[in-house]
Enzyme design. Structure first.
Site, mmCIF file in Angstrom:
data_model
loop_
_atom_site.group_PDB
_atom_site.id
_atom_site.type_symbol
_atom_site.label_atom_id
_atom_site.label_comp_id
_atom_site.label_asym_id
_atom_site.label_seq_id
_atom_site.Cartn_x
_atom_site.Cartn_y
_atom_site.Cartn_z
ATOM 1 N N ARG A 26 0.820 -1.215 0.000
ATOM 2 C CA ARG A 26 0.000 0.000 0.000
ATOM 3 C C ARG A 26 0.854 1.265 0.000
ATOM 4 N NH1 ARG A 26 -5.281 -1.999 1.409
ATOM 5 N NH2 ARG A 26 -6.076 0.028 0.869
ATOM 6 N N ARG A 30 -2.538 7.192 0.957
ATOM 7 C CA ARG A 30 -2.864 8.441 1.652
ATOM 8 C C ARG A 30 -1.833 8.990 2.611
ATOM 9 N NH1 ARG A 30 -8.220 5.824 3.526
ATOM 10 N NH2 ARG A 30 -6.704 4.165 3.337
ATOM 11 N N ARG A 39 -5.700 12.961 -5.103
ATOM 12 C CA ARG A 39 -6.958 12.375 -4.635
ATOM 13 C C ARG A 39 -8.005 13.461 -4.332
ATOM 14 N NH1 ARG A 39 -10.951 10.569 -3.213
ATOM 15 N NH2 ARG A 39 -11.413 8.843 -1.793
ATOM 16 N N ASP A 75 -6.964 -1.704 -7.343
ATOM 17 C CA ASP A 75 -7.531 -2.333 -6.147
ATOM 18 C C ASP A 75 -7.871 -3.782 -6.464
ATOM 19 O OD1 ASP A 75 -8.477 -1.232 -3.355
ATOM 20 O OD2 ASP A 75 -9.837 -2.842 -3.922
ATOM 21 N N TYR A 152 -15.324 -10.728 -0.080
ATOM 22 C CA TYR A 152 -15.879 -9.401 -0.368
ATOM 23 C C TYR A 152 -17.181 -9.483 -1.162
ATOM 24 C CZ TYR A 152 -12.324 -6.325 1.546
ATOM 25 O OH TYR A 152 -11.530 -5.627 2.398
HETATM 26 O O1 CP3 Z 1 -0.051 -1.204 -2.684
HETATM 27 C C1 CP3 Z 1 -0.352 -0.181 -3.347
HETATM 28 O O2 CP3 Z 1 0.046 0.938 -3.057
HETATM 29 C C2 CP3 Z 1 -1.181 -0.370 -4.603
HETATM 30 C C3 CP3 Z 1 -2.546 -0.047 -4.463
HETATM 31 C C4 CP3 Z 1 -3.495 -0.923 -3.649
HETATM 32 C C5 CP3 Z 1 -4.712 -0.391 -3.151
HETATM 33 N N1 CP3 Z 1 -5.436 -1.433 -2.656
HETATM 34 C C6 CP3 Z 1 -5.106 1.014 -3.222
HETATM 35 C C7 CP3 Z 1 -6.176 1.519 -2.333
HETATM 36 C C8 CP3 Z 1 -3.467 -2.288 -3.349
HETATM 37 C C9 CP3 Z 1 -2.380 -3.315 -3.588
HETATM 38 C C10 CP3 Z 1 -4.714 -2.596 -2.736
HETATM 39 C C11 CP3 Z 1 -5.092 -3.960 -2.331
HETATM 40 C C12 CP3 Z 1 -6.288 -4.155 -1.501
HETATM 41 N N2 CP3 Z 1 -7.479 -3.493 -1.585
HETATM 42 C C13 CP3 Z 1 -6.423 -5.164 -0.522
HETATM 43 C C14 CP3 Z 1 -5.395 -6.206 -0.186
HETATM 44 C C15 CP3 Z 1 -4.291 -5.672 0.626
HETATM 45 C C16 CP3 Z 1 -4.625 -5.467 2.057
HETATM 46 O O3 CP3 Z 1 -4.424 -4.351 2.531
HETATM 47 O O4 CP3 Z 1 -5.015 -6.440 2.713
HETATM 48 C C17 CP3 Z 1 -7.711 -5.037 0.040
HETATM 49 C C18 CP3 Z 1 -8.286 -5.881 1.149
HETATM 50 C C19 CP3 Z 1 -8.373 -3.994 -0.656
HETATM 51 C C20 CP3 Z 1 -9.766 -3.520 -0.479
HETATM 52 C C21 CP3 Z 1 -9.808 -2.105 -0.085
HETATM 53 N N3 CP3 Z 1 -9.610 -1.035 -0.935
HETATM 54 C C22 CP3 Z 1 -10.095 -1.592 1.204
HETATM 55 C C23 CP3 Z 1 -10.375 -2.439 2.434
HETATM 56 C C24 CP3 Z 1 -10.074 -0.201 1.094
HETATM 57 C C25 CP3 Z 1 -10.488 0.776 2.142
HETATM 58 C C26 CP3 Z 1 -9.549 0.807 3.275
HETATM 59 C C27 CP3 Z 1 -8.491 1.797 3.001
HETATM 60 O O5 CP3 Z 1 -7.310 1.439 3.104
HETATM 61 O O6 CP3 Z 1 -8.891 2.913 2.748
HETATM 62 C C28 CP3 Z 1 -9.720 0.132 -0.246
HETATM 63 C C29 CP3 Z 1 -9.522 1.477 -0.829
HETATM 64 C C30 CP3 Z 1 -8.130 1.772 -1.280
HETATM 65 N N4 CP3 Z 1 -7.374 0.931 -2.054
HETATM 66 C C31 CP3 Z 1 -7.394 2.969 -1.043
HETATM 67 C C32 CP3 Z 1 -6.167 2.807 -1.710
HETATM 68 C C33 CP3 Z 1 -5.050 3.820 -1.823
HETATM 69 C C34 CP3 Z 1 -7.874 4.184 -0.289
HETATM 70 C C35 CP3 Z 1 -8.734 4.968 -1.222
HETATM 71 C C36 CP3 Z 1 -8.704 6.448 -0.962
HETATM 72 O O7 CP3 Z 1 -7.767 7.119 -1.431
HETATM 73 O O8 CP3 Z 1 -9.661 6.908 -0.344
#
Ligand code: CP3
Length: 348
Positions: A26, A30, A39, A75, A152
């Site tokens: 990740r 943010r 964003r 994502d 999910y």
């Molecule tokens: O690693 C990276 O930087 C690449 C981008 C990436 C995102 N999501 C961007 C994202 C990756 C590899 C993911 C994977 C992901 N997404 C997983 C598996 C990894 C893990 O953490 O277990 C899961 C479970 C998700 C599902 C998901 N997407 C959730 C639970 C959330 C909300 C929680 C959160 O962290 O905000 C997201 C949204 C998300 N995916 C954001 C980002 C940068 C936040 C969105 C925003 O900018 O508001």
């Protein structure tokens, strides 16, 4: 195009490296002011679906933090969306499927996505990122593991008890297997297309692997990971598998077809290496919340991770899970610089 820095690729194949490579799950997100600035002008899904924006935030941690790989900004939930489910990312609440899977009818309605059409925006983001990086570091593609994606799709969102998905696997295992099969096929085509578009390696995120008993993990999760990895078309591009929360079945894990296994911070790398290190590389595993501490504390903890793996090749440094949004980027830089320097003595 030849890579100027291929440390991660070599480490994933357990080949000699001058130092331990590091990237951060990740890392495009943010905690970076530069990410928040982009964003502020676009919603999350628009960023995922606009290759110029996705490439921009993918490259930010390379320039700002200095990590050894770029993970494509996207994502794991774009797969169910491409299969026809409506996805909303609500501010502060995270991603939600407004009509989760409830019945056989819902499963039958899902389509078999064509990555070249339905997920073309991810492939374009990968090609554009590759072009802009110009070989500086490898690009990591990714997808969710079938079990985590099924969770999910059935829960509709994150959960504490996972009641809905547990009801499905215990009440109607046949339907669960049917859906897992569909997700596995869609994901294999998707990851193959990411590699074809230029991804140098891919990671499979199994975020919810740890909510199952060892036996159910084998039946509903690991079995499909074996199938998925076997179906990915690749020419030596490594696969990393991250089964978060799994502390058992090491013998099965090391044989799942992945080149590297990513582990969380509740495991000791020494022990993991002893069990699986002869077959696969190991990624991990600093507790992400250590990054709240001051740089000296962070360095001491990072040293413990390096020492726990020990001397030799086949370690990719990472956190044990994703970085949290309120981490100070200066602390992340301190971690990355420390690992780059200190790890040299573990490689000769
Ligand atoms: O690693 C990276 O930087 C690449 C981008 C990436 C995102 N999501 C961007 C994202 C990756 C590899 C993911 C994977 C992901 N997404 C997983 C598996 C990894 C893990 O953490 O277990 C899961 C479970 C998700 C599902 C998901 N997407 C959730 C639970 C959330 C909300 C929680 C959160 O962290 O905000 C997201 C949204 C998300 N995916 C954001 C980002 C940068 C936040 C969105 C925003 O900018 O508001």
């Amino acid at each position: 195009m030849t890579l100027q820095n291929d440390l991660i690729i070599r480490a994933a194949k357990r080949l000699p490296t001058e130092r331990t490579p590091i990237w951060i799950m990740r890392q495009a997100g943010r905690y970076l002011a530069e990410y928040r600035a982009v964003r502020a002008k676009h919603d999350f899904l628009t960023m995922c679906k606009t290759p110029e924006l996705a490439a921009e935030v993918t490259i930010q941690p390379i320039d700002i933090i200095g990590v050894d790989a770029a993970i494509i900004f996207s994502d794991i939930l774009v797969i169910p969306e491409a299969m026809g489910m409506h996805l909303e990312i609500n501010e502060g609440k995270g991603p939600v499927f407004t009509s989760p899977i409830k019945s056989k009818d819902d499963v039958n309605k899902l389509k078999d996505p064509d990555p070249l059409k339905d997920l073309k925006y991810v492939l374009d983001a990968i090609s554009l990122t590759k072009k802009e990086l110009n070989g500086r570091v490898p690009v990591i593609g990714f997808a969710g593991a079938p079990w985590t994606i099924l969770t999910y799709m059935v829960e509709g969102q994150g959960s504490k008890s996972f009641s809905k998905v547990k009801k499905l696997i215990y009440g109607n295992p046949e339907l669960a297997h049917n859906l897992l099969e569909k997700i596995t096929n869609a994901t294999a085509a998707y990851l193959s297309a990411q590699i074809e578009a230029g991804a140098n390696l891919v990671q499979i995120f199994d975020t919810w692997a740890g909510i199952l008993s060892p036996r159910d993990y084998q039946v509903f999760a690991l079995r499909y990971v074996y199938q998925l990895i076997k179906e990915i078309k690749r020419k030596g591009e490594p696969v990393i598998y991250f089964p978060k929360g799994v502390h058992y079945l090491f013998h099965e894990l090391k044989n799942c077809g992945a080149d590297a296994i990513s582990v969380d911070w509740t495991l000791e790398l020494t022990k993991v290496r002893r069990k699986i290190g002869e077959k696969v590389a190991i990624q991990g595993n600093l507790d992400p919340t250590v990054l709240y501490a001051d740089p000296n504390f962070i360095k001491r903890e990072a040293r413990k991770v390096l020492e726990s793996f020990g001397k030799g090749h086949g370690h990719i440094f990472n956190l044990g899970h994703g970085i949290l949004p309120d981490i100070n980027p200066e602390n992340v830089k301190a971690l990355v610089n420390y690992v780059k320097e200190e790890s040299k003595s573990f490689h000769h």
